[in-house]
Design an enzyme around this catalytic site. Structure first.
Site, short mmCIF file in Angstrom:
data_model
loop_
_atom_site.label_atom_id
_atom_site.label_comp_id
_atom_site.label_asym_id
_atom_site.label_seq_id
_atom_site.Cartn_x
_atom_site.Cartn_y
_atom_site.Cartn_z
N SER A 36 0.80 -1.21 0.00
CA SER A 36 0.00 0.00 0.00
C SER A 36 0.84 1.27 0.00
CB SER A 36 -0.96 -0.05 1.19
OG SER A 36 -2.12 0.69 0.91
N ASP A 69 9.39 4.83 -10.87
CA ASP A 69 8.92 5.40 -12.13
C ASP A 69 9.71 6.64 -12.52
OD1 ASP A 69 7.06 3.42 -12.37
OD2 ASP A 69 5.30 4.71 -12.28
N LYS A 89 -1.27 -4.22 -3.17
CA LYS A 89 -2.52 -3.70 -2.63
C LYS A 89 -2.73 -2.30 -3.19
CE LYS A 89 -5.89 -2.28 -0.04
NZ LYS A 89 -6.44 -0.89 -0.06
#
Length: 440
Positions: free
Chosen positions: A313, A324, A338
């Site tokens: 999470s 990224d 999650k």
């Protein structure tokens, strides 16, 4: 677990098996309901689902008809009312959307002191198998010291089988008074293991840090085990202190970090990355809301992040953002996966409703729910190695930690690249300066 700091309070992926010591007022005593009071609570739950639930098709159920069905019943006790609410929510077949009675709601709230009581483990329920699954034990907790690991499936609590059990019911069985014992039987691969655990009061310190020498200089190690209220301030302090010691790079350890406050995850991301998107949340209508970062980072030194199956999470939000943006190298094993977001809505009688309201995407648009984030460099540990490390957290970030050793080796490579990049930039500036002198 992701918790949104807002008026309604929480975005949560799991339940923490710990009662909370806090300064919240004592819940109001709810008298035995009459028909109207029972139906008011049921209708309040129905309305929240109707307006905010992430799936506009409500898992194929006729949600409007559900309202009539449950409001036409007669209720004579709060237990009956709560059972009806759980039955209604069960039609959605979403383990993350759940009802919390007043005691359960009080127990799941995280106090700013970071002090919990219980066994100290974050659990969830598998959406397909309904297995009660360990996300991660809290570092230093009785569960961690006993040897529970992420991905363990809890199949029995004392003498009670948990197959098909509601998540809240499992939590109620595991919770209990300080110094009392509970035996958890888990399925780990092909093995069944039993752990007798004494419940205790748990102090949570979200951040700890240290340095270690390496061929390229001092390495700064930061262990973040939970995104709690004070994690942001402690992370800032750790980075600033390590910068003063002139470390050459950082290893950020997110292993077995089940998540926490969303705003904490975003604030910590801003300390490391430059300008750009941290995370995007997408609601039932496809609407997108983005959390972004500016250029005010605390450090631009090379960074390696340690992740594993217990990184969930909020941990995945941070790791995904830095991966990224090519700000960090991720090393370890695939994360938990999650990517759904829950809001916890307080209800009129001090109970609450956790409802799935959106999903989150990484800056590059990756939906990691159920799949997790793949590390850039995979380094696996055996169950024995994982058990030895997390039962004794003092071994994490040391020579006894194989994943950390690999992270330091990779960091040294990144430090050398960083140095050559700086040398190249400096050389270009010098060349330009000398050229200007010649021309002049």
């Amino acid at each position: 677990m992701v918790i949104l700091r807002s008026k309604v309070a929480l975005l949560s992926s799991a339940l923490s098996i710990a009662a909370v010591t806090n300064d919240f007022s004592t819940p109001k005593t709810w008298a035995a309901p009459n028909s109207d009071s029972s139906k008011a609570i049921i209708d309040e739950v129905w309305q929240v689902i109707n307006s905010q639930y992430f799936d506009p098709n409500f898992n194929g159920t006729n949600w409007p008809a559900m309202r009539s069905q449950y409001l036409n019943r007669t209720y004579t006790s709060k237990e009956e009312t709560y059972e009806a609410i759980q039955e209604m929510l069960g039609k959605l077949e979403d383990p993350y959307t759940r009802f919390l009675d007043p005691k359960q709601f009080e127990s799941m709230q995280i106090d700013t002191s970071g002090e919990l009581t219980g066994v100290g483990v974050q659990i969830t329920q598998d959406e397909k198998t309904k297995d009660i699954t360990v996300i991660a034990p809290i570092e230093g907790s009785p569960a961690a010291q006993a040897g529970l690991l992420s991905k363990d499936v809890i199949i029995q609590v004392d003498d009670t089988n948990t197959r098909g059990m509601d998540l809240n019911d499992a939590v109620s069985l595991i919770r209990g008074p300080v110094n009392s014992n509970v035996t958890l039987t888990v399925q780990r691969g092909q093995e069944q293991l039993s752990f007798k655990i004494k419940r205790a009061r748990i102090e949570i310190h979200p951040v700890r840090f240290s340095t270690q020498t390496s061929p390229t200089g001092l390495v700064g190690y930061i262990r973040l085990n939970q995104f709690s209220n004070n994690a942001t301030a402690e992370m800032r302090e750790a980075i600033q202190e390590l910068e003063k010691q002139r470390v050459t790079g950082f290893v950020l350890d997110l292993r077995s970090n089940p998540g926490g406050l969303l705003y904490s995850s975003a604030e910590i991301a801003r300390m490391w990355m430059g300008e750009g998107t941290i995370v995007a949340t997408v609601d039932r209508k496809g609407g997108e809301d983005k959390l972004t970062s500016d250029k005010n980072t605390l450090t631009d030194r090379p960074l390696v992040i340690l992740v594993d199956g217990g990184s969930a999470s909020a941990s995945e939000i941070l790791a995904g953002a830095l991966q990224d943006h090519q700000r960090a190298i991720l090393l370890g094993t695939q994360t938990f996966g999650k990517g759904l977001v829950q809001s916890v809505m307080p209800l009129e009688d001090d109970s609450a409703l956790a409802v799935t309201v959106s999903k989150y995407m990484t800056p590059n648009g990756r939906d990691i729910h159920k799949t997790g984030i793949e590390p850039d460099i995979e380094v696996k540990l055996t169950d024995k190695q994982r058990g030895e490390l997390f039962q004794d957290p003092s071994k994490l970030g040391t020579a006894s930690d194989p994943q950390y050793a690999k992270a330091v080796a990779e960091l040294n490579k990144q430090v050398e690249k960083h140095r050559w990049k700086n040398v190249t930039v400096a050389t270009q500036y010098l060349y330009s300066y000398l050229t200007s002198l010649v021309v002049n």
